[in-house]
Design an enzyme around this catalytic site. Structure first.
Site, PDB file in Angstrom:
ATOM      1  N   HIS A  14       0.881  -1.195   0.000  1.00  0.00           N
ATOM      2  CA  HIS A  14       0.000   0.000   0.000  1.00  0.00           C
ATOM      3  C   HIS A  14       0.907   1.230   0.000  1.00  0.00           C
ATOM      4  O   HIS A  14       1.462   1.609   1.027  1.00  0.00           O
ATOM      5  CB  HIS A  14      -0.908   0.007   1.241  1.00  0.00           C
ATOM      6  CG  HIS A  14      -1.871   1.171   1.273  1.00  0.00           C
ATOM      7  ND1 HIS A  14      -3.216   1.001   1.520  1.00  0.00           N
ATOM      8  CD2 HIS A  14      -1.695   2.503   1.109  1.00  0.00           C
ATOM      9  CE1 HIS A  14      -3.814   2.183   1.507  1.00  0.00           C
ATOM     10  NE2 HIS A  14      -2.906   3.123   1.271  1.00  0.00           N
ATOM     11  N   HIS A  16       1.610   5.326  -1.705  1.00  0.00           N
ATOM     12  CA  HIS A  16       1.249   6.501  -2.508  1.00  0.00           C
ATOM     13  C   HIS A  16       2.525   7.103  -3.092  1.00  0.00           C
ATOM     14  O   HIS A  16       3.422   7.501  -2.338  1.00  0.00           O
ATOM     15  CB  HIS A  16       0.553   7.551  -1.638  1.00  0.00           C
ATOM     16  CG  HIS A  16      -0.719   7.045  -1.029  1.00  0.00           C
ATOM     17  ND1 HIS A  16      -1.940   7.161  -1.642  1.00  0.00           N
ATOM     18  CD2 HIS A  16      -0.946   6.383   0.133  1.00  0.00           C
ATOM     19  CE1 HIS A  16      -2.878   6.600  -0.889  1.00  0.00           C
ATOM     20  NE2 HIS A  16      -2.302   6.123   0.192  1.00  0.00           N
ATOM     21  N   HIS A 175      -4.619  -0.682   5.913  1.00  0.00           N
ATOM     22  CA  HIS A 175      -4.199   0.092   7.085  1.00  0.00           C
ATOM     23  C   HIS A 175      -5.154  -0.043   8.268  1.00  0.00           C
ATOM     24  O   HIS A 175      -5.757   0.923   8.729  1.00  0.00           O
ATOM     25  CB  HIS A 175      -3.968   1.571   6.749  1.00  0.00           C
ATOM     26  CG  HIS A 175      -4.958   2.208   5.813  1.00  0.00           C
ATOM     27  ND1 HIS A 175      -6.310   2.111   5.970  1.00  0.00           N
ATOM     28  CD2 HIS A 175      -4.769   2.946   4.695  1.00  0.00           C
ATOM     29  CE1 HIS A 175      -6.903   2.789   5.002  1.00  0.00           C
ATOM     30  NE2 HIS A 175      -5.991   3.289   4.206  1.00  0.00           N
TER      31      HIS A 175
HETATM   32  C1  NCD Z   1      -3.521   8.980   2.071  1.00  0.00           C
HETATM   33  C2  NCD Z   1      -3.054  10.015   1.047  1.00  0.00           C
HETATM   34  O1  NCD Z   1      -2.493  11.027   1.453  1.00  0.00           O
HETATM   35  O2  NCD Z   1      -3.219   9.783  -0.159  1.00  0.00           O
HETATM   36  N1  NCD Z   1      -3.559   9.616   3.354  1.00  0.00           N
HETATM   37  C3  NCD Z   1      -3.489   9.003   4.544  1.00  0.00           C
HETATM   38  O3  NCD Z   1      -3.615   9.666   5.579  1.00  0.00           O
HETATM   39  N2  NCD Z   1      -3.259   7.710   4.641  1.00  0.00           N
HETATM   40  C4  NCD Z   1      -4.832   8.423   1.672  1.00  0.00           C
HETATM   41  C5  NCD Z   1      -5.224   7.185   2.427  1.00  0.00           C
HETATM   42  O4  NCD Z   1      -4.632   6.124   2.264  1.00  0.00           O
HETATM   43  O5  NCD Z   1      -6.167   7.267   3.218  1.00  0.00           O
HETATM   44 ZN    ZN Z   2      -3.219   5.089   1.639  1.00  0.00          ZN
END
Ligand code: NCD
Ligand code: ZN
Length: 347
Positions: A14, A16, A175
């Site tokens: 997972h 980003h 998560h």
């Molecule tokens: C994530 C993001 O910034 O894209 N933010 C987070 O707090 N985890 C989005 C997500 O996974 O919820």
């Molecule tokens: Zn995320």
């Protein structure tokens, strides 16, 4: 005492990576340590089609340092307009590995998410039939539900009814932050698994709010009370293959974090492995780190474990928190676990 620990090259299930300059700035941090990562599709606009995913994959590869052996595994962002045939074809052709469900409004860039789960049932049925896993952001968004209860309520109101309706659908609860989530996954059989982040193994809600507000610890789902953190640590270090690493490393510029309405997300890619080694060491579970970071997720997603290894070393002096990353648009703060970390990735 073990002073060196060699593990299989790990996966982050997972992650980003964003796009543009941020993508260029953060991709090397993950590509350095990880063999693969499941890339979240919450760009603006989101990654919704096979061709979007394929183009994004090319941009990620272009941001990888030369010589890195890193494979991004792509996801699609489920919307009420998702084309089931395109989705199934993208999975069949190996363009995507999973599909992400964001309840509309639940988190960063989730405005295009799902409002009514009934409206995506035909797509979910096609996914169940084709064996495409659904990764779930498990929080309800109703304003009357307290933010600390949103995960537990999501399990009762959305996730459990969905899984009863479609038992063949393979689901990853992303998560997980509560003992409710851990218990649900533990008792859920082989069709459900969960990712656990690095930061939720370290912080509880006091870290965000006690003694001053600390925006760098704000993420979604928000960290819960200490009893929940202990349940997450127990699950991660238990050896149960239902639990594996998904860092949810989520970079935001400091200017966006340190604002009157700061955004959610914690950047953990640079020091995740060192932090995890410390947690597993504290629990006397260093022999289970390999399973958590390199084997359980690969088994759930039906891929071979990575070739290659990563070696971690125990250090007498605590390791400094990695420096802020500088991007052309500004600085990006790396997660500070607020406890001494006596592990580092070798070399
Ligand atoms: C994530 C993001 O910034 O894209 N933010 C987070 O707090 N985890 C989005 C997500 O996974 O919820
Ligand atoms: Zn995320």
């Amino acid at each position: 005492m073990t002073d060196r620990l060699t593990i299989t090259r790990p996966d982050d299930w997972h992650l980003h990576l964003r796009d543009g300059r941020m993508l260029d700035a953060v991709t090397p941090d993950t590509a350095m340590h990880f063999g693969r990562a499941l890339i979240m599709p919450n760009l603006v606009p989101p990654v919704v089609s096979g061709s979007d995913a394929s183009a994004y994959r090319d941009r990620i590869m272009a941001a990888c340092p030369d010589g890195a052996s890193f494979t991004p595994m792509m996801t699609l962002y489920l919307t009420e307009g998702t084309d089931a045939a395109d989705l199934v074809a993208a999975a069949r052709d190996g363009i995507i590995t999973a599909v992400k469900l964001y309840p509309a409004g639940a988190t960063t860039n989730s405005a295009s998410g799902v409002r009514d789960i009934d409206s995506v049932m035909p797509v979910l049925e096609a996914m169940a039939e084709a064996g495409v896993p659904l990764c779930v952001h498990g929080e309800v968004t109703d304003s009357e539900i307290d933010i600390f209860d949103r995960e537990a309520v999501f399990i009762d109101r959305v996730l459990d009814p969905l899984r009863r309706r479609l038992p063949a659908l393979r689901v990853v609860m992303e998560h997980v932050t509560t003992s409710d989530g851990i218990d649900y996954v533990r008792s859920g059989g082989e069709s459900i698994a969960a990712t656990l982040t690095t930061h939720h193994l370290f912080i509880n809600r006091n870290h965000i709010l006690a003694g001053g507000i600390r925006p760098h610890y704000y993420c979604l789902p928000v960290a819960k009370r200490e009893t929940h953190r202990l349940a997450l640590v127990a699950a991660a270090t238990s050896g149960d293959p239902s639990f594996f690493l998904g860092t949810d490393s989520a970079p935001h510029l400091d200017t966006a974090k340190l604002a009157p309405c700061g955004c959610a997300g914690i950047y953990t890619a640079p020091n995740t492995l060192a932090c995890l080694a410390q947690i597993f060491d504290n629990e006397g579970a260093l022999d289970r780190l390999d399973g958590f970071v390199a084997r359980h997720g690969a088994a759930f997603y039906g891929v071979a474990v990575n070739d290659g290894t990563v070696t971690l070393v125990r250090t007498a002096a605590p390791q400094p928190v990695p420096d802020d990353r500088m991007t052309p648009e500004g600085s990006l703060t790396v997660f500070d676990p607020m406890v001494p970390i006596h592990w580092a990735v070798a070399g």
